[in-house]
Design a protein around this motif. Structure first.
Motif, short mmCIF file in Angstrom:
data_model
loop_
_atom_site.label_atom_id
_atom_site.label_comp_id
_atom_site.label_asym_id
_atom_site.label_seq_id
_atom_site.Cartn_x
_atom_site.Cartn_y
_atom_site.Cartn_z
N GLN A 124 3.91 1.99 7.69
CA GLN A 124 3.08 2.08 6.50
C GLN A 124 3.19 0.81 5.65
O GLN A 124 2.24 0.44 4.96
N GLU A 125 4.36 0.15 5.72
CA GLU A 125 4.50 -1.10 4.98
C GLU A 125 3.59 -2.17 5.55
O GLU A 125 2.95 -2.94 4.80
N LYS A 126 3.50 -2.24 6.90
CA LYS A 126 2.59 -3.23 7.53
C LYS A 126 1.14 -2.91 7.18
O LYS A 126 0.36 -3.80 6.87
N ASN A 127 0.79 -1.64 7.25
CA ASN A 127 -0.58 -1.24 6.91
C ASN A 127 -0.89 -1.54 5.45
O ASN A 127 -2.00 -1.96 5.10
N TYR A 128 0.11 -1.33 4.60
CA TYR A 128 -0.08 -1.59 3.16
C TYR A 128 -0.33 -3.08 2.92
O TYR A 128 -1.24 -3.46 2.16
N VAL A 145 -11.20 3.19 -2.47
CA VAL A 145 -10.61 4.42 -1.95
C VAL A 145 -9.66 4.11 -0.79
O VAL A 145 -8.56 4.66 -0.72
N ASP A 146 -10.07 3.21 0.12
CA ASP A 146 -9.20 2.84 1.24
C ASP A 146 -7.93 2.17 0.75
O ASP A 146 -6.83 2.42 1.29
N THR A 179 -0.87 4.89 -1.53
CA THR A 179 -0.23 6.20 -1.66
C THR A 179 0.60 6.55 -0.43
O THR A 179 1.72 7.07 -0.52
N THR A 180 0.03 6.25 0.75
CA THR A 180 0.76 6.54 1.99
C THR A 180 2.05 5.74 2.08
O THR A 180 3.10 6.25 2.52
N LYS A 212 3.91 4.55 -0.50
CA LYS A 212 4.89 5.07 -1.45
C LYS A 212 5.46 6.40 -0.99
O LYS A 212 6.64 6.68 -1.17
N THR A 213 4.62 7.22 -0.36
CA THR A 213 5.11 8.50 0.18
C THR A 213 6.16 8.28 1.26
O THR A 213 7.17 8.99 1.35
N ALA A 214 5.93 7.27 2.10
CA ALA A 214 6.89 6.95 3.15
C ALA A 214 8.20 6.45 2.55
O ALA A 214 9.30 6.76 3.06
N GLN A 215 8.12 5.70 1.45
CA GLN A 215 9.33 5.25 0.77
C GLN A 215 10.15 6.43 0.24
O GLN A 215 11.37 6.49 0.40
N LEU A 216 9.47 7.38 -0.39
CA LEU A 216 10.16 8.56 -0.94
C LEU A 216 10.77 9.41 0.17
O LEU A 216 11.85 9.99 0.00
N ALA A 217 10.09 9.49 1.31
CA ALA A 217 10.61 10.26 2.43
C ALA A 217 11.91 9.65 2.95
O ALA A 217 12.86 10.37 3.30
#
Length: 407
Positions: free
Chosen positions: A118-122, A137-138, A144-145, A147-152
């Motif tokens: 997700q970091e690469k995609n970000y 929107v994209d 959001t994806t 940051k969600t991965a970071q919290l996980a």
């Protein structure tokens, strides 16, 4: 001849009866004597004590338990074992806890891989968004994806830490240096820590330093203060007397069957290890101690000479008091001194009182004789009866004319 003998016997019997009646009916010729009871002024100690019962306890008593549930696989200590801080006491079965740690580590690695993706995609979406090549929107979805991965990953790290901690709790260690007083588990026993921490071992820090928790009645607690000397005995060593001192008077009251008591903590050194936890102590707390003071019996304060009685003592001379006592000064009292055949009053200053003796701080010298009462004794076999105030008791032999009422 037989008739004459019979006549003589009858006459003799009548004479004996008459003599017996005369002996019983005639008033007794016994006389009574009166004397003064005295006591010498001596140097002594004034002591008052409060009695109570209590329980011997270690000063520091730690209960060692476990915060995780499991089966006891090993126990390394027993009753009375000496332990050091950090020493292993027992171990729980670690297989389940180890699997939970492995599962938490696997979850953390999986989420870490997801975070890298997700970091690469970000970063890629961020470059496109700066060039206005993608919609808002994209871009927001990519952010959001990520940051969600970071919290996980953060959550997984916490789960790993929890699993590691629980695995560490499976090894039960001592928190202090001391002696194992009690052991509540056996190998193979299951302990459950779902609602509360079960106690596995109780460790006393230093058995050479003990204390007594005494329950003092509310009527006596007013005189108990920190620093007072204490002696106590225990049934295990009835011939030994142990010493201590009051270190704390607790304010919390305990009511049992309408009896109110307060806990008093007493420091009790135990160098020879005779005192054991749980022994019942019979305690004496010395609330008043004055040593090497002039003392007289408290009866001397109640003596009030009656001239009508004292004039019967042959040769006794009574001096009159020159100064009336001050009723507002309770420490100043008048007592009577007997010197030879002279009875004289003296004003004295009183001190502490233990109920039997009272200290005199001024007005008397050692060796003087103070009058404590009047002894009235019959010349017969009756024991002497003493009156402290100079008045005759109704149970004492009365002096001649003593029952005559004055008009």
């Amino acid at each position: 001849m037989n008739k004459k003998l019979k006549k003589y016997l009858i006459v003799a019997a009548v004479i004996i009866v008459i003599l017996a009646l005369v002996f019983l009916l005639l008033p007794s010729s016994k006389k009574s004597t009166i004397s003064l009871s005295t006591a010498k002024v001596e140097i002594g100690n004034i002591t008052t004590a409060v009695t109570a019962t209590g329980t011997v306890e270690p000063i520091t008593l730690v209960e060692v338990g476990t915060q995780v549930s499991g089966v006891i696989s090993k126990i390394y200590v027993d009753y009375n074992s000496e332990v050091k801080a950090g020493q292993v006491l027992a171990e729980l079965d670690k297989r389940l806890l180890s699997s939970e740690l492995e599962n938490a580590n696997a979850t953390l690695q999986s989420r870490q891989v997801e975070l890298d993706l997700q970091e690469k995609n970000y970063n890629r979406q961020k470059g496109l968004w700066e060039k206005q090549a993608i919609s808002k929107v994209d871009w927001e979805n990519a952010e959001t994806t990520y940051k969600t991965a970071q919290l996980a990953v953060t959550s997984s790290k916490a789960a790993v830490l929890k699993a590691q901690t629980n695995l560490g709790y499976a090894t039960i260690t001592s928190t202090i240096d001391g002696v194992v007083v009690s052991r509540a588990v056996e190998e193979g026993q299951t302990v459950a820590a779902s609602f509360s921490t079960p106690t596995l071992f109780t460790i006393a820090n230093d058995l050479t330093k003990m204390r007594v928790i005494a329950n003092v009645d509310e009527a006596d607690i007013g005189g108990v203060k920190e620093g007072q000397r204490v002696t106590f005995t225990v049934d295990a060593f009835p011939e030994d007397e142990f010493n201590g001192k009051v270190v704390q008077v607790r304010l919390e009251a305990t009511t049992t069957s309408n009896v109110v008591t307060y806990e008093v903590v007493i420091d009790a050194p135990n160098p020879d290890l005779k005192l054991k936890p749980g022994l019942t102590a019979n305690v004496n707390i010395y609330t008043l101690e004055e040593n090497d003071v002039l003392v007289i019996p408290t009866k001397a304060m109640r003596f009030n000479p009656d001239p009508e009685i004292l004039k019967q003592i042959e040769g006794l001379q009574i001096e009159q008091s020159q100064q009336a006592p001050d009723p507002n000064n309770k420490l100043k009292r008048t007592i009577w001194i007997k010197s030879g055949n002279t009875l004289s009053p003296k004003s004295v200053t009183l001190g502490a009182n233990d109920g039997v003796h009272i200290a005199v701080t001024a007005g008397l010298n050692g060796g003087e004789e103070v009058v404590t009462g009047i002894v009235q004794q019959s010349n017969g076999n009756e024991p002497p009866a003493e009156s402290s105030n100079g008045e005759s008791s109704p149970f004492m032999p009365q002096r001649p004319g003593g029952n005559n009422k004055k008009k």
